[in-house]
Each structure stands twice: as structure tokens, then as C-alpha cells.
Design an enzyme around this catalytic site. Structure first.
Site, PDB file in Angstrom:
ATOM      1  N   GLU A   1      -2.039  -5.476  -3.412  1.00 32.65           N
ATOM      2  CA  GLU A   1      -1.073  -4.690  -2.634  1.00 32.65           C
ATOM      3  C   GLU A   1      -0.007  -5.598  -2.027  1.00 32.65           C
ATOM      4  O   GLU A   1       1.182  -5.234  -1.992  1.00 32.65           O
ATOM      5  CB  GLU A   1      -1.793  -3.916  -1.541  1.00 32.65           C
ATOM      6  CG  GLU A   1      -2.627  -2.756  -2.066  1.00 32.65           C
ATOM      7  CD  GLU A   1      -3.363  -2.019  -0.973  1.00 32.65           C
ATOM      8  OE1 GLU A   1      -3.627  -0.818  -1.151  1.00 32.65           O
ATOM      9  OE2 GLU A   1      -3.685  -2.645   0.074  1.00 32.65           O
TER      10      GLU A   1
ATOM     11  N   ASP B   1       0.832  -1.205   0.000  1.00 32.62           N
ATOM     12  CA  ASP B   1       0.000   0.000   0.000  1.00 32.62           C
ATOM     13  C   ASP B   1       0.865   1.252   0.000  1.00 32.62           C
ATOM     14  O   ASP B   1       0.609   2.207  -0.752  1.00 32.62           O
ATOM     15  CB  ASP B   1      -0.919  -0.033   1.223  1.00 32.62           C
ATOM     16  CG  ASP B   1      -1.734   1.241   1.361  1.00 32.62           C
ATOM     17  OD1 ASP B   1      -2.578   1.513   0.485  1.00 32.62           O
ATOM     18  OD2 ASP B   1      -1.535   1.968   2.345  1.00 32.62           O
TER      19      ASP B   1
END
Length: 224
Positions: free
Chosen positions: A116, A44
Site C-alpha cells: 500500500e 490504502d
């Protein structure tokens, strides 16, 4: 599993030196303790930075607010889940029995988090340059067609700009409670607008998401 890994590596365009990274990236928390949540956290952060850098260079005259909204559009869950579906990541997920029964391989949040995690895994396996190339390849078409003119402002921005147009104080956001496990916190945020006697509360898995939901609730009350 080796054949499945090989097929996925071909799709990703990256062959892992350490296959454990890929295995962990594909493991949802419902399948055990050695899951992808830490890799998701890392991915992320990497994704946000690399996309921020890309839109900054692509739009040299854009304002900070425009760049922020463009980045948010590109890294939001819906966008990540769409990319994950394009890669057929759902076919490779390792899920617990409950998630398997409920169709977790199709769930937007699980797909987005897995993508992610894979970004984090590629970074650990091969470094920043390879990770950057991977992300920019994934986003090539999205970055090419990203338009500042078509940006939809998020609820917090819309609420702030509306109040500023009336020369009123900005909303006051306060965290009322937070609960849940460390890896799955739930935040309750209150949004106060004194001039209009508005007080609303909303929950989210992050302070930001809770604030956005509360801002939208305030906009609804203001009929905006």
C-alpha cells in the site's frame, strides 16, 4: 542500495523520479520515524478507489453488496500480502532489529502495508494515471478471474441477513474503548443482539475489523 532500488523498479515497472518516496515506502516504523505509515494510508485509499472503479465497470449488473464484497476480497490483507510476495518485497524492506530477528519480512501485515505504501509513493511520484496503471497491472489476473458466484459473505453481512430472515432488529455495534498510539489504534467493539440476549466484544485495528470479529463471534453463538 541504488542497485537494489534499480532491481525493484524493474519489478514494479516504474522508475521513480524521487527515490525518497521509494525509500520511505520500504521503511517499516520499527526502523525509524521517517517510515511508510503515511504512504500506507494514502495507498490504502487509492487502492480501494481504483479497485472499486474497476469492479464497478467489470460487473455492470452486480448489486452494491456484491460489489462491496468483491472489492473487500481484492483489497484484503491476504491478497495484498500474496501480491507483495510475488514482487519479493520482503527482500527490500528496511526493518528495525527486533522485526529482523522475528522475521518481519515474511509477516503478512508488514508485506500488505508495504505494498500500500508503494502505491502511495507511485501516486506522489507520477500522479493518478500512472498509479492506476500500476494497480490494474498488479491485479490483471485477479480481476480477470474474480467471480461474483464464488464470493464469501463477510460475517456482518451474514449476521444481518440471518436476522432479517427472522424479521428481527439488526445488530447494534458500539465502540466501547479505543487505545494505543495514533498510528496504531486498537478498537474494542460490542455487538448486541437483544432478541437472542447476545452481547460479545472484539478488538481490531479498525472499527470495521473489530465489528467483523464481533459479528463472527455472534454467528458462532447462534451456530450459523
Amino acid at each position: 542500495m541504488n542497485d537494489a532500488f534499480h532491481k525493484l523498479e524493474q519489478v514494479l515497472g516504474h522508475v521513480f523520479d524521487n527515490k525518497v518516496y521509494l525509500s520511505t515506502a520500504l521503511t517499516h516504523r520499527s526502523a525509524g520515524q521517517d517510515n511508510n505509515e503515511r504512504l500506507e494510508y494514502l495507498g490504502d485509499a487509492l487502492l480501494g478507489f481504483i479497485i472499486a472503479d474497476a469492479v464497478y465497470k467489470l460487473h455492470p449488473t452486480a448489486s452494491e453488496g456484491e460489489l462491496t464484497r468483491l472489492r473487500a476480497t481484492l483489497v484484503k490483507g491476504e491478497t495484498l500480502a500474496s501480491i507483495a510476495r510475488r514482487l519479493n518485497l520482503g527482500n527490500y524492506l528496511k526493518l528495525g532489529s527486533g522485526e529482523l530477528k522475528s522475521g518481519g519480512w515474511r509477516r503478512k501485515s508488514i508485506l500488505a502495508n508495504t505494498l500500500e505504501a508503494i502505491i502511495g509513493a507511485i501516486y506522489l511520484d507520477a500522479g493518478m494515471d500512472t498509479c492506476r496503471k500500476f494497480i490494474l497491472a498488479l491485479y490483471e489476473d485477479l480481476l480477470k478471474h474474480a467471480s461474483l458466484e464464488n464470493l464469501v459473505k463477510d460475517p456482518k453481512t451474514r449476521l444481518q441477513e440471518y436476522l432479517q430472515s427472522l424479521q428481527q432488529d439488526l445488530p447494534d455495534y458500539q465502540v466501547i474503548t479505543e487505545h494505543g498510539e495514533a498510528h496504531a489504534r486498537i478498537f474494542t467493539v460490542q455487538c448486541l443482539i437483544g432478541k437472542f440476549n447476545i452481547s460479545v466484544q472484539a478488538e481490531g485495528r479498525s472499527k470495521r475489523s473489530a465489528e467483523q470479529t464481533a459479528a463472527q463471534m455472534a454467528l458462532d453463538l447462534l451456530n450459523i
